[in-house]
Motif scaffolding. Structure first.
Motif, mmCIF file in Angstrom:
data_model
loop_
_atom_site.group_PDB
_atom_site.id
_atom_site.type_symbol
_atom_site.label_atom_id
_atom_site.label_comp_id
_atom_site.label_asym_id
_atom_site.label_seq_id
_atom_site.Cartn_x
_atom_site.Cartn_y
_atom_site.Cartn_z
ATOM 1 N N ASP A 29 1.288 -1.350 -0.225
ATOM 2 C CA ASP A 29 -0.337 0.455 -0.029
ATOM 3 C C ASP A 29 0.300 1.622 0.327
ATOM 4 O O ASP A 29 2.435 0.825 0.267
ATOM 5 N N ALA A 30 0.593 2.136 -0.422
ATOM 6 C CA ALA A 30 0.812 3.599 -0.521
ATOM 7 C C ALA A 30 1.828 3.993 0.852
ATOM 8 O O ALA A 30 2.337 4.936 0.960
ATOM 9 N N ASN A 31 1.218 3.408 1.700
ATOM 10 C CA ASN A 31 2.145 4.028 3.567
ATOM 11 C C ASN A 31 2.562 2.544 3.745
ATOM 12 O O ASN A 31 3.734 3.414 4.360
ATOM 13 N N ASP A 53 1.616 4.258 -8.555
ATOM 14 C CA ASP A 53 0.432 5.661 -7.690
ATOM 15 C C ASP A 53 -0.580 5.531 -8.426
ATOM 16 O O ASP A 53 -0.957 5.396 -9.476
ATOM 17 N N SER A 80 -5.272 0.428 -7.547
ATOM 18 C CA SER A 80 -4.980 0.230 -5.828
ATOM 19 C C SER A 80 -3.991 -1.082 -5.876
ATOM 20 O O SER A 80 -4.044 -1.965 -7.194
ATOM 21 N N GLY A 127 -0.984 2.829 -5.162
ATOM 22 C CA GLY A 127 -1.543 3.789 -4.290
ATOM 23 C C GLY A 127 -2.905 3.326 -3.611
ATOM 24 O O GLY A 127 -3.641 4.243 -3.581
ATOM 25 N N GLU A 128 -2.665 2.263 -3.202
ATOM 26 C CA GLU A 128 -3.994 1.573 -2.277
ATOM 27 C C GLU A 128 -3.674 1.948 -0.755
ATOM 28 O O GLU A 128 -2.786 2.543 -0.432
ATOM 29 N N ARG A 129 -4.900 2.947 -0.467
ATOM 30 C CA ARG A 129 -4.833 3.455 0.799
ATOM 31 C C ARG A 129 -5.937 2.497 1.858
ATOM 32 O O ARG A 129 -5.953 3.398 3.043
ATOM 33 N N ARG A 130 -6.061 1.222 1.974
ATOM 34 C CA ARG A 130 -7.012 0.242 2.773
ATOM 35 C C ARG A 130 -5.532 -0.130 3.512
ATOM 36 O O ARG A 130 -4.830 -0.333 3.322
#
Length: 145
Positions: free
Chosen positions: A30-32, A45, A48, A124-127
């Motif tokens: 994921d993005a983080n 980016d 998903s 760019g996954e934000r979950r």
């Protein structure tokens, strides 16, 4: 553009997938996700993790001779908790490699395995907990080859 190749498979990603050997891993994160300096990082980016996994598994066979070839993190210290992103990953893995389980591992172990992977695909996954590691299998020879 190429015929029959998912357009999410960028030139850098295709190169990494083609360069990987049998039983090497690719982490789709994921993005983080924190990436270690020096790691082979490929960015998608805005895409998903599930879309990236779908694209990767359209060309990458999963290892079938080992007990596990797909891993996700344990969420909230509960290996039995199935977040929606885990269910999505499991469905995609099963569609491409029927019967392959999605193995839950400790977040620390996941990060270590991801850091040791052949490549890390940052999406760019934000979950939260939106990462998966898959292990490359082999493409069997053609019948009669």
């Amino acid at each position: 553009m190429l015929i029959g190749i998912d357009p999410l498979l960028s030139p850098d990603l295709l190169h990494a997938l083609r360069s990987m050997g049998h039983r090497q891993d690719i982490a789709i994160v994921d993005a983080n996700f924190p990436c270690e300096p020096g790691a082979r990082v490929i960015r998608l980016d805005g895409i998903s993790a599930t879309a990236a996994l779908e694209a990767v598994l359209s060309v990458l066979p999963l290892e079938v001779e080992e007990p596990a070839s797909a891993w996700r993190m344990i969420a909230h210290d509960d290996p039995e908790e199935i977040l929606p992103v885990f269910a999505d990953f499991a469905e995609i893995v099963d569609r491409h490699s029927p019967g392959t389980p999605l193995t839950a591992i400790d977040p620390g172990d996941f990060k270590a395995q991801a850091s040791a992977a052949y490549a890390i695909l940052v999406t760019g996954e934000r979950r939260l907990y939106g990462g998966i590691i898959v292990r490359k299998g082999v493409v069997p020879p053609s019948v009669g080859a």
